[in-house]
Scaffold this motif. Sequence first.
Motif, mmCIF file in Angstrom:
data_model
loop_
_atom_site.group_PDB
_atom_site.id
_atom_site.type_symbol
_atom_site.label_atom_id
_atom_site.label_comp_id
_atom_site.label_asym_id
_atom_site.label_seq_id
_atom_site.Cartn_x
_atom_site.Cartn_y
_atom_site.Cartn_z
ATOM 1 N N ASN A 132 0.821 -1.202 0.000
ATOM 2 C CA ASN A 132 0.000 0.000 0.000
ATOM 3 C C ASN A 132 0.856 1.254 0.000
ATOM 4 O O ASN A 132 0.597 2.207 0.702
ATOM 5 C CB ASN A 132 -0.979 0.031 1.186
ATOM 6 C CG ASN A 132 -1.926 1.221 1.105
ATOM 7 O OD1 ASN A 132 -2.363 1.593 0.022
ATOM 8 N ND2 ASN A 132 -2.223 1.822 2.250
ATOM 9 N N ASP A 173 -8.001 -0.517 -6.694
ATOM 10 C CA ASP A 173 -9.101 -0.383 -5.748
ATOM 11 C C ASP A 173 -8.730 0.674 -4.709
ATOM 12 O O ASP A 173 -7.851 0.466 -3.880
ATOM 13 C CB ASP A 173 -9.343 -1.743 -5.088
ATOM 14 C CG ASP A 173 -10.532 -1.715 -4.142
ATOM 15 O OD1 ASP A 173 -10.874 -0.630 -3.640
ATOM 16 O OD2 ASP A 173 -11.098 -2.789 -3.893
ATOM 17 N N ASP A 175 -10.289 1.719 -2.144
ATOM 18 C CA ASP A 175 -10.573 1.372 -0.750
ATOM 19 C C ASP A 175 -9.466 0.503 -0.176
ATOM 20 O O ASP A 175 -9.120 0.607 0.987
ATOM 21 C CB ASP A 175 -11.894 0.602 -0.646
ATOM 22 C CG ASP A 175 -13.072 1.489 -0.991
ATOM 23 O OD1 ASP A 175 -13.007 2.688 -0.665
ATOM 24 O OD2 ASP A 175 -14.037 0.995 -1.595
ATOM 25 N N ARG A 176 -8.929 -0.385 -0.988
ATOM 26 C CA ARG A 176 -7.944 -1.336 -0.482
ATOM 27 C C ARG A 176 -6.511 -0.832 -0.607
ATOM 28 O O ARG A 176 -5.662 -1.212 0.175
ATOM 29 C CB ARG A 176 -8.107 -2.674 -1.198
ATOM 30 C CG ARG A 176 -9.320 -3.436 -0.701
ATOM 31 C CD ARG A 176 -9.657 -4.640 -1.543
ATOM 32 N NE ARG A 176 -10.753 -5.394 -0.927
ATOM 33 C CZ ARG A 176 -12.019 -5.011 -0.947
ATOM 34 N NH1 ARG A 176 -12.351 -3.899 -1.558
ATOM 35 N NH2 ARG A 176 -12.953 -5.734 -0.340
ATOM 36 N N PHE A 177 -6.269 -0.007 -1.619
ATOM 37 C CA PHE A 177 -4.895 0.458 -1.846
ATOM 38 C C PHE A 177 -4.877 1.979 -2.029
ATOM 39 O O PHE A 177 -4.477 2.489 -3.079
ATOM 40 C CB PHE A 177 -4.308 -0.250 -3.074
ATOM 41 C CG PHE A 177 -4.587 -1.728 -3.079
ATOM 42 C CD1 PHE A 177 -3.892 -2.576 -2.222
ATOM 43 C CD2 PHE A 177 -5.564 -2.275 -3.894
ATOM 44 C CE1 PHE A 177 -4.166 -3.933 -2.196
ATOM 45 C CE2 PHE A 177 -5.842 -3.638 -3.880
ATOM 46 C CZ PHE A 177 -5.138 -4.474 -3.030
ATOM 47 N N PRO A 178 -5.321 2.702 -1.008
ATOM 48 C CA PRO A 178 -5.496 4.155 -1.173
ATOM 49 C C PRO A 178 -4.187 4.905 -1.381
ATOM 50 O O PRO A 178 -4.197 6.033 -1.863
ATOM 51 C CB PRO A 178 -6.154 4.586 0.151
ATOM 52 C CG PRO A 178 -5.755 3.530 1.133
ATOM 53 C CD PRO A 178 -5.676 2.249 0.346
ATOM 54 N N GLY B 188 -3.711 -6.890 -6.256
ATOM 55 C CA GLY B 188 -4.719 -5.855 -6.468
ATOM 56 C C GLY B 188 -6.148 -6.353 -6.428
ATOM 57 O O GLY B 188 -7.057 -5.643 -6.853
ATOM 58 N N THR B 190 -9.905 -7.036 -5.752
ATOM 59 C CA THR B 190 -10.912 -6.171 -5.141
ATOM 60 C C THR B 190 -11.907 -6.977 -4.312
ATOM 61 O O THR B 190 -12.822 -6.411 -3.741
ATOM 62 C CB THR B 190 -11.701 -5.399 -6.203
ATOM 63 O OG1 THR B 190 -12.373 -6.354 -7.030
ATOM 64 C CG2 THR B 190 -10.790 -4.562 -7.075
ATOM 65 N N TYR B 309 -5.521 -1.251 5.285
ATOM 66 C CA TYR B 309 -5.558 -1.319 3.822
ATOM 67 C C TYR B 309 -5.487 -2.774 3.381
ATOM 68 O O TYR B 309 -5.447 -3.687 4.213
ATOM 69 C CB TYR B 309 -4.396 -0.516 3.213
ATOM 70 C CG TYR B 309 -3.007 -0.944 3.657
ATOM 71 C CD1 TYR B 309 -2.384 -2.045 3.074
ATOM 72 C CD2 TYR B 309 -2.327 -0.257 4.658
ATOM 73 C CE1 TYR B 309 -1.125 -2.441 3.476
ATOM 74 C CE2 TYR B 309 -1.064 -0.647 5.066
ATOM 75 C CZ TYR B 309 -0.462 -1.749 4.469
ATOM 76 O OH TYR B 309 0.773 -2.143 4.870
ATOM 77 N N GLY B 310 -5.436 -2.962 2.085
ATOM 78 C CA GLY B 310 -5.246 -4.303 1.535
ATOM 79 C C GLY B 310 -6.509 -5.142 1.558
ATOM 80 O O GLY B 310 -7.615 -4.633 1.631
ATOM 81 N N GLN B 311 -6.320 -6.459 1.487
ATOM 82 C CA GLN B 311 -7.431 -7.389 1.403
ATOM 83 C C GLN B 311 -8.268 -7.324 2.671
ATOM 84 O O GLN B 311 -7.744 -7.085 3.756
ATOM 85 C CB GLN B 311 -6.896 -8.802 1.165
ATOM 86 C CG GLN B 311 -7.033 -9.251 -0.266
ATOM 87 C CD GLN B 311 -6.264 -8.419 -1.270
ATOM 88 O OE1 GLN B 311 -5.062 -8.401 -1.256
ATOM 89 N NE2 GLN B 311 -6.971 -7.728 -2.150
ATOM 90 N N ARG B 312 -9.579 -7.514 2.515
ATOM 91 C CA ARG B 312 -10.491 -7.277 3.627
ATOM 92 C C ARG B 312 -11.211 -8.516 4.131
ATOM 93 O O ARG B 312 -11.808 -8.480 5.195
ATOM 94 C CB ARG B 312 -11.516 -6.210 3.246
ATOM 95 C CG ARG B 312 -10.888 -4.830 3.028
ATOM 96 C CD ARG B 312 -10.277 -4.357 4.318
ATOM 97 N NE ARG B 312 -9.526 -3.121 4.220
ATOM 98 C CZ ARG B 312 -10.048 -1.892 4.211
ATOM 99 N NH1 ARG B 312 -11.333 -1.723 4.239
ATOM 100 N NH2 ARG B 312 -9.277 -0.840 4.159
ATOM 101 N N VAL B 337 -16.009 -2.249 2.238
ATOM 102 C CA VAL B 337 -15.713 -0.995 2.902
ATOM 103 C C VAL B 337 -17.004 -0.196 2.956
ATOM 104 O O VAL B 337 -17.777 -0.211 2.002
ATOM 105 C CB VAL B 337 -14.607 -0.257 2.127
ATOM 106 C CG1 VAL B 337 -14.318 1.091 2.742
ATOM 107 C CG2 VAL B 337 -13.349 -1.111 2.094
#
Lengths: 247, 513
Positions: A132, A173, A175-178, B188, B190, B309-312, B337
């Motif tokens: 990130n 993305d 949200d995941r990698f701002p 990456g 989503t 951040y990253g995978q959720r 999110v």
Amino acid sequence: MNTGGSASRHVAITGATGGIGAALARQFAQSGYLVSAIGRSRPALDDLAASHERISAFHLADIADGTACADTFVKIRAANGPVEILITAAAIYPKAFFLDQDAGHIAEVLRTNIEGVANSVREVLPAMLERNFGRVVIFGSLADMNPMPGSLAYSVSKGALHSLSKGIAGEIDRDRFPNVLVNEFSPGPTRTRMSDGGHAPEDIFPMLLPLVECGSDGPHGRFFQEGKEIRIGESWKAALKRVVLRR
Amino acid sequence: MGGSVLAARCGEAGLRTIVLEKGSDPTNLPPKRSLIDKLIGTHDPRGGERWPAELLLRRSEGSAARPASPILGIGPGGSARIYGSALGRAQRADFENDFQPLQWDDAADEQALPNGWPTAYSEMLADYREAEGVLGLVGTHDPLDPDDDAQLGMPPELSPAHEEIVERLRANGRHPYRMHVGIAYKPGCTECQGVTCPRDCKAHGFNRALVPAMERQAPVSLEKGVTLSSVEKGANGEWRVTYDDGTGEEVSVAAPKLVLAAGALNTPRIIEAFPALTGGSVPPLVGRGLMFHSSEIFAVTPSDPDALYGQRKVLAFRDHYLDKGMPMAECQSLGMVGKAGMIAEFLNNRARLAGLDLGRVGKLAMRPVGMIAEQQFAGSELFTAALQDLPYSDNRVTTETDSEGNDRIAITYRVRDEMKQRVLRFRELMKDAFAPLPVRFLSPAGEPNLGHPMGTCRMGTSPEHSVVDGDGQVWGQEGLYIADASVFASSLGINPALTVAALALRTARRITG
């Protein structure tokens, strides 16, 4: 706020033996960044590496050769760790009128100027996403808007970079990698082998630096020329939305 | 999930198999929706991969229905293709208990339908292992569950904020682990929800079982865009199914075995529409005992939002799967999110519960509030739990014809007080588990998760209390099987997908002998 301002970060520069690339490599090194300089000219690379202890040079004869490009980035990772900032300044600009070009001319320019950029971004993006953190600055131009006589292939290639940059940015993305930001940057006319007038190569670094040192709230998928944002092909609806939502 | 897995197994065993699928391939372009449609969130069938019409939802027989967006996939792979990917096993306790509200609520005045499973957990484990092998999971083992021997690949790395949450849970005596996820992660990713992503990382029956079987030349044919027109049982015991193949052409096929795998909201409606399936009369429990998990969604705020951040879809714990004999659930990452639409929806639900139905105008009005709240939730991690529901006979699914003459899925469903009590207890436990990190609950207590319908053709040990036997065969109907979440005897404290796949493998084994 995540910032990109930590000066010990690792920046890789393609086209580092060109006028602007070499100036950027020196200035990044002088500002404390660790620099991996990638270029085609061995003597110029040697000069560059000798000019500052924080510059290491990596020879890559053809950046459009995906395998060779991947190999180079493997060496870069092994020597300096994952790339945190990528500046793609590699481009060719052969002047030739359309009717004087042979059949392979356009393909050759597009290969280097488009595929070369795509290849280098593809090598660094996965590690940026995993951590990130990443800044990608793609050297672009507005040459596509009004192609000058004799610069057709170059103009076509730079036009393609608008969608390449925006497309890569759009697949990240938020949200995941701002904190992975991809933008396009045009230095404007600069005195290099490609052009006789304009900025000195050393003028570019301060214009480009905000795209590297901005925080995770910095721009993403956008185009900047000489430090000013230009909204290419923005529809009136998108402009209205931007003004209303103050984006 | 169930249909694809079962068809793949039957085909691979050499049985000639025809898959009749209502959905067509999704078109690439979602239909254009107006700004107003987007803002008030009218149902968006997404170019044909979501169920096309809104559900009709009412609290009791005869009361007014309100429309609700279906959370149902349509097309090969079904719901698991566009939602899914949480592929945890149910626990031994789920299979060995008959949960009745009187066990924990003295004020309970009714019995749930008997909900013990006809199969032993030890047998179920073998099916789980096999299903996990087909689908391919990442995660780590649940340290509290001695039965958890799932084959798991390496999950993606945790962000520092997730690590902090893990440390918090451990410090509070909980046992977090990496949730079992059916995603072949690519850089990456989503972790897409609600649409089919072209990267195809998410495991479901179609891409992991049926497509590979067809590529290996198994004798399976897939008919898409199909509408059933009649089902009959021939004198020779064969099923004759006639359908419109999507072009207006009527096609008729006969087979000794017929499997229904249309999902818990559709399989019972097919049986009701074609009573010949069950010898002319519809078994009384068909469509009844409908269960929905109560969907708990809550936000946990780590101390440094930028470290998140990253995978959720990353964390789970089962310390409160059961609490004092009450069936609860696994707590797991929601994998999404917080977005304006979701929050606006939450606020509208709150208003509705307070007796204030704001309708579509309300949805519009809440939207800016949601957008402000979105900023608030940007630094929070969303968790969810699928709180177990109990089967009650009057909770059911039927078919209703609307004013335009279209058949719609009609759901009669009332949340019991005992469920709300369990929700409140679960919330206490969650606040305690994450303390001192702030926990904010986003769903009204007892909000049914319409994406997890179960139990409408129950599995059991006798025809008096169930519709199918332990292998999924309809009682008294040789050669008729059900392979979807309709057959669930209880709702389990976990997403239904893996159990659907495991049961489909079991039914396939019975069919192929």
